[in-house]
Design a protein around this motif. Structure first.
Motif, short mmCIF file in Angstrom:
data_model
loop_
_atom_site.label_atom_id
_atom_site.label_comp_id
_atom_site.label_asym_id
_atom_site.label_seq_id
_atom_site.Cartn_x
_atom_site.Cartn_y
_atom_site.Cartn_z
N VAL A 68 0.98 -1.10 0.01
CA VAL A 68 0.14 0.07 -0.07
C VAL A 68 0.90 1.25 -0.10
N ALA A 69 0.69 2.06 -1.06
CA ALA A 69 1.49 3.30 -1.20
C ALA A 69 0.89 4.74 -0.95
N VAL A 118 0.33 -4.22 8.92
CA VAL A 118 1.22 -3.55 8.68
C VAL A 118 0.68 -2.18 8.54
N GLU A 119 1.54 -1.18 8.85
CA GLU A 119 0.97 0.40 8.70
C GLU A 119 2.03 1.29 8.32
N ALA A 120 1.83 1.92 7.47
CA ALA A 120 2.87 3.35 7.15
C ALA A 120 2.50 4.28 8.08
N GLY A 121 3.69 5.21 8.11
CA GLY A 121 3.38 6.48 9.07
C GLY A 121 2.90 7.65 8.27
N THR A 172 5.50 10.34 2.99
CA THR A 172 5.04 9.57 1.82
C THR A 172 6.17 8.27 1.89
N GLY A 173 5.70 7.26 1.34
CA GLY A 173 6.50 5.93 1.02
C GLY A 173 5.50 4.81 0.97
N TRP A 174 5.65 3.55 1.36
CA TRP A 174 4.90 2.47 1.05
C TRP A 174 5.14 1.34 2.39
N VAL A 175 4.46 0.57 2.63
CA VAL A 175 4.63 -0.88 3.36
C VAL A 175 4.07 -1.94 2.60
#
Length: 251
Positions: free
Chosen positions: A12-13, A225-228, A231-234
């Protein structure tokens, strides 16, 4: 004969967003796809234009999409990206908030948002209804933002028989808790894992601070799982039998 599934790595981005700059956004999407190296990469609502309700519609044949197709070809990925699209109707061409499927074969319209907000409805038409696509034998139900909070839409999507529910969303920063609430509710309604890609960059229509925190929950609603907030992805590997293995965040 039943469907055959293999393990599915899902990312997920929440990429950088450049208002109305499709070429720059495609480059950001391609970088995420190459970095995540996931079979399925889910992006936020209107991710290729930013959440800009006056953005020109984007055709699947637009040459600016070529770098994203090439990234998917190089990694074997399927990317679900957001853009305004035009679909020919019986008497006219209708504009929609769309989800495009990008893979090694090219670009195709996969889903049209059904549950429009008031401002969206001034320009866009609602899509015809719920959709599930196939990715390696996984039935992936699709949704866009407001769809995820409409119980009737979630139920109709669940009725398609899902192995995974995937949606791109744009929420204000103060709505982070709503993302978790919706993911758990959707998992309960569908019996499937839930992948929500949430915009993390400033974008249009008053979204100066967005929620980020894209996530994948398992079929019981537990966070995998979780991003912060950046910007980015997990990514996480969903097992074809049972169990999921989260990989680390990449913010």
């Amino acid at each position: 004969m039943g469907r055959v599934r293999t393990d599915l790595r899902v990312a997920v981005a929440q990429p950088d967003v450049h208002a109305l700059d499709v070429a720059a956004n495609v480059a950001a999407h391609a970088a995420v796809v190459r970095g995540a190296r996931a079979r399925l990469v889910v992006f936020p609502e209107l991710s290729l234009t930013g959440y800009e309700l006056d953005a020109p519609s984007l055709a699947p044949t637009d040459p600016r999409l070529a770098p994203l197709v090439e990234a998917c070809r190089a990694t074997g990925s399927v990317a679900l990206v957001g853009a305004p699209v035009v679909v020919a109707g019986d008497r006219s061409s209708l504009e929609h908030i769309g989800t495009l499927r990008v893979d090694r074969a090219g670009v195709a319209t996969a889903y049209l948002k059904v549950s429009l907000g008031d401002a969206e409805a001034e320009r866009f038409a609602p899509g015809p209804g719920p959709v599930a696509i196939d990715v390696d034998g996984w039935r992936v139900g699709l949704a866009t933002c407001r769809d995820t909070g409409i119980a009737a839409h979630v139920a109709a999507t669940a009725a398609l028989g899902l192995d995974l529910y995937a949606a791109g969303v744009v929420h204000h920063a103060h709505e982070r808790a709503e993302l978790s609430h919706r993911a758990r509710a959707i998992a309960a309604a569908t019996g499937a894992p839930v992948a929500l890609a949430s915009c993390a960059a400033p974008t249009g229509e008053g979204y100066a601070a967005t929620a980020g925190h894209s996530s994948v929950h398992d079929r019981h609603g537990a966070l995998l799982v979780e991003a912060g907030a950046a910007t980015g992805w997990v990514a996480v590997t969903l097992r074809a039998t049972a169990g999921e293995t989260p990989d680390g965040p990449r913010d």
